[in-house]
Design a protein around this motif. Structure first.
Motif, PDB file in Angstrom:
ATOM      1  N   GLN A 166      28.842  38.252  37.660  1.00  0.00           N
ATOM      2  CA  GLN A 166      28.979  38.532  38.951  1.00  0.00           C
ATOM      3  C   GLN A 166      28.446  38.136  40.685  1.00  0.00           C
ATOM      4  N   GLU A 167      27.021  37.975  40.782  1.00  0.00           N
ATOM      5  CA  GLU A 167      26.526  36.669  41.730  1.00  0.00           C
ATOM      6  C   GLU A 167      26.913  35.250  41.429  1.00  0.00           C
ATOM      7  N   ASN A 168      26.705  35.040  40.191  1.00  0.00           N
ATOM      8  CA  ASN A 168      27.023  33.976  39.930  1.00  0.00           C
ATOM      9  C   ASN A 168      28.312  33.534  39.429  1.00  0.00           C
ATOM     10  N   CYS A 169      29.149  33.739  39.869  1.00  0.00           N
ATOM     11  CA  CYS A 169      30.966  34.075  39.433  1.00  0.00           C
ATOM     12  C   CYS A 169      31.175  33.404  41.170  1.00  0.00           C
ATOM     13  N   ALA A 170      30.579  32.665  41.050  1.00  0.00           N
ATOM     14  CA  ALA A 170      31.090  32.061  42.670  1.00  0.00           C
ATOM     15  C   ALA A 170      31.373  30.363  43.135  1.00  0.00           C
ATOM     16  N   PRO A 171      32.578  29.809  42.970  1.00  0.00           N
ATOM     17  CA  PRO A 171      33.248  29.130  43.241  1.00  0.00           C
ATOM     18  C   PRO A 171      32.203  27.807  43.364  1.00  0.00           C
ATOM     19  N   GLU A 172      31.156  27.493  44.090  1.00  0.00           N
ATOM     20  CA  GLU A 172      29.602  26.868  43.634  1.00  0.00           C
ATOM     21  C   GLU A 172      29.668  26.427  42.416  1.00  0.00           C
ATOM     22  N   VAL A 173      29.066  27.540  41.950  1.00  0.00           N
ATOM     23  CA  VAL A 173      27.987  27.842  40.145  1.00  0.00           C
ATOM     24  C   VAL A 173      29.560  28.127  39.167  1.00  0.00           C
ATOM     25  N   LEU A 174      30.399  28.010  39.621  1.00  0.00           N
ATOM     26  CA  LEU A 174      31.595  27.488  38.474  1.00  0.00           C
ATOM     27  C   LEU A 174      31.829  26.396  38.138  1.00  0.00           C
ATOM     28  N   ALA A 175      32.337  25.603  39.105  1.00  0.00           N
ATOM     29  CA  ALA A 175      32.601  24.561  39.724  1.00  0.00           C
ATOM     30  C   ALA A 175      31.719  23.113  38.938  1.00  0.00           C
ATOM     31  N   ARG A 176      30.464  23.433  39.085  1.00  0.00           N
ATOM     32  CA  ARG A 176      28.937  22.997  38.032  1.00  0.00           C
ATOM     33  C   ARG A 176      29.463  23.161  37.273  1.00  0.00           C
ATOM     34  N   GLU A 177      29.452  24.067  36.349  1.00  0.00           N
ATOM     35  CA  GLU A 177      29.464  24.512  35.188  1.00  0.00           C
ATOM     36  C   GLU A 177      30.515  23.559  34.572  1.00  0.00           C
ATOM     37  N   VAL A 178      32.034  23.646  35.454  1.00  0.00           N
ATOM     38  CA  VAL A 178      33.295  22.811  34.660  1.00  0.00           C
ATOM     39  C   VAL A 178      32.754  21.253  34.069  1.00  0.00           C
ATOM     40  N   GLN A 179      32.275  20.776  35.819  1.00  0.00           N
ATOM     41  CA  GLN A 179      31.999  19.361  35.376  1.00  0.00           C
ATOM     42  C   GLN A 179      31.111  19.387  34.426  1.00  0.00           C
ATOM     43  N   LYS A 180      29.811  20.193  34.081  1.00  0.00           N
ATOM     44  CA  LYS A 180      29.675  19.791  33.414  1.00  0.00           C
ATOM     45  C   LYS A 180      30.036  19.946  31.693  1.00  0.00           C
ATOM     46  N   LEU A 181      30.919  20.339  31.694  1.00  0.00           N
ATOM     47  CA  LEU A 181      31.440  20.935  30.544  1.00  0.00           C
ATOM     48  C   LEU A 181      32.548  19.774  30.697  1.00  0.00           C
ATOM     49  N   PHE A 182      33.149  19.080  31.057  1.00  0.00           N
ATOM     50  CA  PHE A 182      33.750  17.867  30.541  1.00  0.00           C
ATOM     51  C   PHE A 182      33.376  16.849  30.571  1.00  0.00           C
ATOM     52  N   GLU A 183      31.714  16.732  32.099  1.00  0.00           N
ATOM     53  CA  GLU A 183      31.560  15.771  31.635  1.00  0.00           C
ATOM     54  C   GLU A 183      30.076  15.383  30.641  1.00  0.00           C
ATOM     55  N   ASN A 184      29.217  16.175  30.478  1.00  0.00           N
ATOM     56  CA  ASN A 184      28.749  15.999  29.254  1.00  0.00           C
ATOM     57  C   ASN A 184      28.921  16.004  27.085  1.00  0.00           C
ATOM     58  N   PRO A 185      29.423  15.085  27.175  1.00  0.00           N
ATOM     59  CA  PRO A 185      29.513  15.468  25.609  1.00  0.00           C
ATOM     60  C   PRO A 185      28.601  15.904  25.246  1.00  0.00           C
ATOM     61  N   THR A 186      27.038  15.700  25.341  1.00  0.00           N
ATOM     62  CA  THR A 186      26.505  16.628  24.338  1.00  0.00           C
ATOM     63  C   THR A 186      26.784  18.156  24.896  1.00  0.00           C
ATOM     64  N   VAL A 187      26.259  18.761  26.014  1.00  0.00           N
ATOM     65  CA  VAL A 187      26.888  20.020  25.726  1.00  0.00           C
ATOM     66  C   VAL A 187      27.806  20.559  24.962  1.00  0.00           C
ATOM     67  N   ALA A 188      28.539  19.808  25.042  1.00  0.00           N
ATOM     68  CA  ALA A 188      30.340  19.867  24.198  1.00  0.00           C
ATOM     69  C   ALA A 188      29.961  19.982  22.644  1.00  0.00           C
ATOM     70  N   GLN A 189      29.993  19.090  22.319  1.00  0.00           N
ATOM     71  CA  GLN A 189      29.184  18.551  20.655  1.00  0.00           C
ATOM     72  C   GLN A 189      29.025  20.187  20.398  1.00  0.00           C
ATOM     73  N   ALA A 190      27.114  20.315  21.472  1.00  0.00           N
ATOM     74  CA  ALA A 190      26.553  21.502  20.775  1.00  0.00           C
ATOM     75  C   ALA A 190      26.929  23.070  20.517  1.00  0.00           C
ATOM     76  N   GLN A 191      27.819  23.365  22.127  1.00  0.00           N
ATOM     77  CA  GLN A 191      28.563  24.385  21.616  1.00  0.00           C
ATOM     78  C   GLN A 191      29.553  24.399  20.328  1.00  0.00           C
ATOM     79  N   LYS A 192      30.826  23.639  20.338  1.00  0.00           N
ATOM     80  CA  LYS A 192      31.393  23.532  18.960  1.00  0.00           C
ATOM     81  C   LYS A 192      30.800  23.308  17.336  1.00  0.00           C
TER      82      LYS A 192
END
Length: 391
Positions: free
Chosen positions: A330-356
């Motif tokens: 809802q309110e967090n489904c916003a362009p700036e919020v999503l852009a920050r999260e996408v950048q984190k997923l691409f650029e923070n390998p620790t986050v990606a590995q923890a998810q996997k």
């Protein structure tokens, strides 16, 4: 409908949306493997039609979601419900299978309850998530409920409903078998391009709510991560809607409608944004780091928040019992919020590995009984019911 001897079993199937169409197609294959003389009738989509199934009317007319979104189509849905009931009464099938789509499917099961026809509902209504008292209305609706999630068998069993866990079909979806190199070659993408999968949903009523936000997010990412290439996998049912909606995006997306191409995109992807639901399990199976996002009509959201009784909406989080992927709703489904999260997923390998690492544990719990493929387990349950009726 397959033209075989009238003495061969006739199974009437209802699939009301793209995911149910996939389940229906696999179930048809598995049932034919057990009895090649089975005939089929009912309502399905392109995947079921590829198995020789003839749909009573276009499945896309049932693919609608939301308390507010459904109102303008009530009259049309009522006509289609009457048509389905009349067809079942005319053909007198040996068994009726409704797949997911509880709004339409449960109404159909209720309408045919007095016909003496075996009834199976495939994919349990998620009453464990909200308005659990609705389970009291289910006795008498079906002869057996085939569920996909391991905890559902015990939940519905407590309410005296015959339920069988058959495993989650995502495990045989092929989502983990994509080819990243083939995807890049097919679409002329450089090895350095960072692939971002965007999954807006499979219903025409929900796609328009996410695509504008995704487009605005891409405008922000274009300056921060100019090498990001968006890929939008969609079902053929909504492909035209998506193509129209993305024409003015700041970055030209790759629109994927072929299942193998979608899985290849998963293999090439470094991150994904997806609606909640089965798509989260597909991405988990492919090992794609993700965030879940969703937006509905504000009135629908207000009512849902008052009714939901589970701590997470993303299926991977619900099965894990904790938040392993972000939920941006809802309110967090916003362009700036999503852009920050996408950048984190691409650029923070620790986050990606923890998810996997968490994905592997979740997926293990979705395996069917005795290691059977989910469609095979579901087909066996159907054949057991038919055999019991004849005995």
């Amino acid at each position: 409908m397959v033209s075989l001897s009238p003495s061969s079993p006739l199974i009437w199937i209802l699939a009301g949306e793209a995911s149910g169409d996939v389940l229906g197609a696999r179930l048809i294959q598995a049932l034919r493997a057990l009895d090649p003389h089975i005939r089929f009738a009912g309502v399905g989509g392109v995947r079921m039609e590829a198995e020789g199934f003839e749909s009573l009317f276009p499945m896309r007319e049932l693919a609608v979601m939301g308390l507010v979104e459904i109102l303008p189509r009530v009259r049309q849905l009522s006509r289609r419900l009457n048509q389905a009931v009349d067809d079942i009464a005319a053909h007198r099938p040996d068994l009726v299978i409704t797949i997911d789509s509880p709004g339409f499917a449960l109404c159909l099961l209720r309408r045919i309850a007095g016909m003496g026809i075996l009834r199976v509902h495939y994919v349990a209504p998620q009453v464990w998530a909200w308005r659990q008292k609705r389970v009291r209305k289910f006795p008498g609706l079906w002869d057996e409920l085939l569920c996909l999630l391991p905890f559902e068998e015990a939940f519905f069993g407590r309410h005296g409903l015959k339920t069988r866990f058959v495993g989650h079909p995502v495990l045989q979806s092929g989502a983990r078998d994509g080819d990243a190199g083939r995807f890049r070659a097919t679409h002329g993408l450089a090895d350095a391009a960072r692939i971002l999968v965007l999954m807006p949903g499979s219903r025409r009523s929900e796609v328009p709510r996410l695509l504008p936000v995704f487009g605005q997010m891409l405008a922000l990412l274009k300056t921060r991560m100019p090498d990001v290439v968006p890929v939008v996998p969609v079902s053929p049912v909504v492909a035209a809607t998506v193509e129209q909606a993305v024409r003015n995006w700041p970055v030209r997306p790759v629109i994927v409608t072929d299942v193998q191409d979608k899985h290849d995109a998963f293999a090439a992807a470094g991150a994904a944004l997806t609606k909640s639901g089965t798509s989260t399990l597909e991405l988990a199976l492919a090992g794609v780091p993700m965030a879940v996002t969703y937006r509905v009509n504000p009135l629908t959201a207000f009512m849902a928040r008052r009714l939901i009784r589970v701590p997470h909406v993303a299926m991977v989080n619900l099965l894990a019992g904790r938040e392993i992927v972000p939920e941006l709703l809802q309110e967090n489904c916003a362009p700036e919020v999503l852009a920050r999260e996408v950048q984190k997923l691409f650029e923070n390998p620790t986050v990606a590995q923890a998810q996997k690492a968490a994905f592997a544990t979740v997926l293990h719990g979705l395996e069917g009984p005795g290691g059977a493929l989910p469609a095979d387990a579901a087909a066996r349950a159907v054949m057991d019911l038919l055999a019991a009726r004849k005995a």
